[in-house]
Design a protein around this motif. Structure first.
Motif, PDB file in Angstrom:
ATOM      1  N   GLY A 188       0.867  -1.244  -0.041  1.00  0.00           N
ATOM      2  CA  GLY A 188       0.135   0.001  -0.076  1.00  0.00           C
ATOM      3  C   GLY A 188       0.798   1.290   0.177  1.00  0.00           C
ATOM      4  O   GLY A 188       0.172   2.370  -0.331  1.00  0.00           O
ATOM      5  N   VAL A 189       2.131   1.321   0.033  1.00  0.00           N
ATOM      6  CA  VAL A 189       3.020   2.265   0.227  1.00  0.00           C
ATOM      7  C   VAL A 189       3.258   3.113  -0.966  1.00  0.00           C
ATOM      8  O   VAL A 189       2.753   4.394  -1.203  1.00  0.00           O
ATOM      9  N   ILE A 190       3.296   2.379  -2.064  1.00  0.00           N
ATOM     10  CA  ILE A 190       3.247   2.875  -3.243  1.00  0.00           C
ATOM     11  C   ILE A 190       2.007   3.610  -3.754  1.00  0.00           C
ATOM     12  O   ILE A 190       1.953   4.544  -4.283  1.00  0.00           O
ATOM     13  N   PHE A 191       0.903   2.815  -3.384  1.00  0.00           N
ATOM     14  CA  PHE A 191      -0.369   3.428  -3.876  1.00  0.00           C
ATOM     15  C   PHE A 191      -0.399   4.656  -3.112  1.00  0.00           C
ATOM     16  O   PHE A 191      -1.005   5.820  -3.798  1.00  0.00           O
ATOM     17  N   TYR A 192      -0.439   4.805  -1.742  1.00  0.00           N
ATOM     18  CA  TYR A 192      -0.455   6.138  -1.012  1.00  0.00           C
ATOM     19  C   TYR A 192       0.462   7.148  -1.665  1.00  0.00           C
ATOM     20  O   TYR A 192       0.010   8.361  -1.857  1.00  0.00           O
ATOM     21  N   TRP A 193       1.602   6.897  -1.737  1.00  0.00           N
ATOM     22  CA  TRP A 193       2.765   7.854  -2.152  1.00  0.00           C
ATOM     23  C   TRP A 193       2.227   8.499  -3.566  1.00  0.00           C
ATOM     24  O   TRP A 193       2.066   9.685  -3.786  1.00  0.00           O
ATOM     25  N   SER A 194       1.767   7.563  -4.481  1.00  0.00           N
ATOM     26  CA  SER A 194       1.654   7.835  -5.927  1.00  0.00           C
ATOM     27  C   SER A 194       0.127   8.651  -6.060  1.00  0.00           C
ATOM     28  O   SER A 194       0.245   9.699  -6.731  1.00  0.00           O
TER      29      SER A 194
ATOM     30  N   TRP B  81      -1.140  10.407  -3.424  1.00  0.00           N
ATOM     31  CA  TRP B  81      -0.764  11.706  -2.862  1.00  0.00           C
ATOM     32  C   TRP B  81       0.031  12.719  -3.805  1.00  0.00           C
ATOM     33  O   TRP B  81      -0.401  13.974  -3.834  1.00  0.00           O
ATOM     34  N   ALA B  82       1.028  12.209  -4.368  1.00  0.00           N
ATOM     35  CA  ALA B  82       1.711  13.158  -5.119  1.00  0.00           C
ATOM     36  C   ALA B  82       0.961  13.377  -6.354  1.00  0.00           C
ATOM     37  O   ALA B  82       0.833  14.685  -6.867  1.00  0.00           O
ATOM     38  N   PHE B  83       0.127  12.485  -6.921  1.00  0.00           N
ATOM     39  CA  PHE B  83      -0.998  13.161  -8.271  1.00  0.00           C
ATOM     40  C   PHE B  83      -1.833  13.986  -7.600  1.00  0.00           C
ATOM     41  O   PHE B  83      -2.179  15.040  -8.281  1.00  0.00           O
ATOM     42  N   TRP B  84      -2.484  13.951  -6.337  1.00  0.00           N
ATOM     43  CA  TRP B  84      -3.519  14.937  -5.779  1.00  0.00           C
ATOM     44  C   TRP B  84      -2.795  16.210  -5.698  1.00  0.00           C
ATOM     45  O   TRP B  84      -3.481  17.206  -5.890  1.00  0.00           O
ATOM     46  N   ILE B  85      -1.535  16.135  -5.141  1.00  0.00           N
ATOM     47  CA  ILE B  85      -0.787  17.497  -4.929  1.00  0.00           C
ATOM     48  C   ILE B  85      -0.712  18.322  -6.276  1.00  0.00           C
ATOM     49  O   ILE B  85      -0.846  19.398  -6.321  1.00  0.00           O
ATOM     50  N   TYR B  86      -0.329  17.416  -7.467  1.00  0.00           N
ATOM     51  CA  TYR B  86      -0.124  17.876  -8.820  1.00  0.00           C
ATOM     52  C   TYR B  86      -1.322  18.416  -9.032  1.00  0.00           C
ATOM     53  O   TYR B  86      -1.126  19.575  -9.807  1.00  0.00           O
ATOM     54  N   LEU B  87      -2.454  17.938  -8.932  1.00  0.00           N
ATOM     55  CA  LEU B  87      -3.646  18.271  -9.584  1.00  0.00           C
ATOM     56  C   LEU B  87      -4.228  19.683  -8.744  1.00  0.00           C
ATOM     57  O   LEU B  87      -4.826  20.486  -9.255  1.00  0.00           O
TER      58      LEU B  87
ATOM     59  N   SER C 172      -1.951  -5.028  -2.525  1.00  0.00           N
ATOM     60  CA  SER C 172      -0.964  -5.234  -3.215  1.00  0.00           C
ATOM     61  C   SER C 172      -1.328  -5.055  -4.576  1.00  0.00           C
ATOM     62  O   SER C 172      -0.480  -4.683  -5.689  1.00  0.00           O
ATOM     63  N   SER C 173      -2.790  -5.097  -5.058  1.00  0.00           N
ATOM     64  CA  SER C 173      -3.342  -4.810  -6.430  1.00  0.00           C
ATOM     65  C   SER C 173      -3.210  -3.462  -6.815  1.00  0.00           C
ATOM     66  O   SER C 173      -3.062  -2.852  -7.799  1.00  0.00           O
ATOM     67  N   LEU C 174      -3.584  -2.710  -5.611  1.00  0.00           N
ATOM     68  CA  LEU C 174      -3.475  -1.156  -5.843  1.00  0.00           C
ATOM     69  C   LEU C 174      -2.005  -0.804  -5.994  1.00  0.00           C
ATOM     70  O   LEU C 174      -1.917   0.302  -6.791  1.00  0.00           O
ATOM     71  N   ASP C 175      -1.090  -1.423  -5.380  1.00  0.00           N
ATOM     72  CA  ASP C 175       0.443  -0.965  -5.671  1.00  0.00           C
ATOM     73  C   ASP C 175       0.597  -1.388  -7.321  1.00  0.00           C
ATOM     74  O   ASP C 175       1.237  -0.398  -7.848  1.00  0.00           O
ATOM     75  N   VAL C 176       0.173  -2.488  -7.620  1.00  0.00           N
ATOM     76  CA  VAL C 176       0.489  -2.992  -9.084  1.00  0.00           C
ATOM     77  C   VAL C 176      -0.226  -1.916 -10.010  1.00  0.00           C
ATOM     78  O   VAL C 176       0.434  -1.241 -10.980  1.00  0.00           O
ATOM     79  N   CYS C 177      -1.403  -1.303  -9.879  1.00  0.00           N
ATOM     80  CA  CYS C 177      -2.161  -0.367 -10.623  1.00  0.00           C
ATOM     81  C   CYS C 177      -1.402   0.954 -10.336  1.00  0.00           C
ATOM     82  O   CYS C 177      -1.281   1.492 -11.517  1.00  0.00           O
ATOM     83  N   SER C 178      -0.861   1.482  -9.140  1.00  0.00           N
ATOM     84  CA  SER C 178      -0.160   2.592  -9.100  1.00  0.00           C
ATOM     85  C   SER C 178       1.237   2.452  -9.852  1.00  0.00           C
ATOM     86  O   SER C 178       1.677   3.414 -10.631  1.00  0.00           O
ATOM     87  N   ILE C 179       1.939   1.208  -9.627  1.00  0.00           N
ATOM     88  CA  ILE C 179       3.207   1.155 -10.308  1.00  0.00           C
ATOM     89  C   ILE C 179       3.036   1.364 -11.996  1.00  0.00           C
ATOM     90  O   ILE C 179       3.699   2.143 -12.797  1.00  0.00           O
ATOM     91  N   THR C 180       2.034   0.674 -12.529  1.00  0.00           N
ATOM     92  CA  THR C 180       1.735   0.748 -13.913  1.00  0.00           C
ATOM     93  C   THR C 180       1.271   1.934 -14.439  1.00  0.00           C
ATOM     94  O   THR C 180       1.744   2.339 -15.625  1.00  0.00           O
ATOM     95  N   ALA C 181       0.384   2.862 -13.788  1.00  0.00           N
ATOM     96  CA  ALA C 181       0.083   4.202 -14.046  1.00  0.00           C
ATOM     97  C   ALA C 181       1.195   5.071 -13.883  1.00  0.00           C
ATOM     98  O   ALA C 181       1.314   5.934 -15.025  1.00  0.00           O
ATOM     99  N   MET C 182       1.958   4.957 -13.172  1.00  0.00           N
ATOM    100  CA  MET C 182       3.307   5.989 -12.872  1.00  0.00           C
ATOM    101  C   MET C 182       4.156   5.462 -14.343  1.00  0.00           C
ATOM    102  O   MET C 182       4.679   6.447 -14.912  1.00  0.00           O
ATOM    103  N   LEU C 183       4.221   4.444 -14.492  1.00  0.00           N
ATOM    104  CA  LEU C 183       5.217   3.966 -15.900  1.00  0.00           C
ATOM    105  C   LEU C 183       4.528   4.378 -17.137  1.00  0.00           C
ATOM    106  O   LEU C 183       5.214   4.927 -18.020  1.00  0.00           O
TER     107      LEU C 183
END
Length: 202
Positions: free
Chosen positions: A3-9, A11-17, A162-173
């Motif tokens: 869940g760490v990757i999901f939360y960080w990504s 929050w980063a996206f929300w701050i950008y928006l 774990s699945s949310l982390d996968v989605c976050s990693i894929t979205a960032m890539l």
């Protein structure tokens, strides 16, 4: 920690928006609200029949379908085919992980993220299309995988961190790849602007 990757990504996206993206952008408020709701719902779980579901995963699937519904009929069919392919790939990876885990050579979330990223690039041309099929496909894959495990009486949480982390990693890539794809035109326009300035000054 899951869940760490999901939360960080998120929050980063929300701050950008919220603070960086220009306020005239029509998608700014909607996307910021979606990200914030997904973060809030990540702490809630409920049960549908025999299945345990994390609320944020179901919310992401619903939002993906909402964006899909705004496309033309022919495009919707193609999107569903692409998301189904992503779902099959998602489930296949999990099944291989169970039956033959030795081929997981590094962290599985990153392996899945890279694999889904490459698949999305092959199936869709736009960033929006790629993100839609990844989010919809991954969550559909979660439901299908949970259904398979349920046949063997194995508990599984649909939409887990774990699945949310996968989605976050894929979205960032995918966002990074989209930036690289558009870098050429941006640089071309930038240098073209400077060339015009030089011509005027001369």
């Amino acid at each position: 920690m899951e869940g760490v990757i999901f939360y960080w990504s998120c929050w980063a996206f929300w701050i950008y928006l919220t603070f960086i993206l220009e306020k005239q952008n029509p998608y700014r408020v909607k996307l910021a609200a979606i990200v914030l709701i997904a973060l809030i719902l990540s702490n809630f779980q409920f049960k549908i029949g025999e299945f345990e579901v994390q609320a944020s995963g179901l919310f992401i699937l619903g939002i993906s379908y909402l964006f899909l519904s705004q496309e033309k009929r022919g495009a919707i069919i193609y999107y569903f085919i692409c998301s189904f392919i992503v779902s099959i790939a998602y489930v296949t990876f999990h099944l291989f992980e169970i039956f033959d885990p030795i081929w997981i050579i590094f962290k599985k979330e990153w392996m899945m993220g890279i694999g889904l990223w490459y698949l999305a690039i092959l199936l869709q041309q736009t960033l929006k299309g790629r993100l839609i099929i990844i989010f919809a496909g991954a969550m559909q894959g979660e439901i299908l995988f949970a259904y398979i495990l349920n046949k063997f009486q194995f508990p599984y949480l649909i939409g887990a961190f774990s699945s949310l982390d996968v989605c976050s990693i894929t979205a960032m890539l995918l966002v990074g790849w989209s930036a690289l794809e558009n870098a050429g035109s941006i640089l071309q326009n930038h240098f073209h602007f400077f060339e015009k300035g030089k011509q005027k000054s001369s």
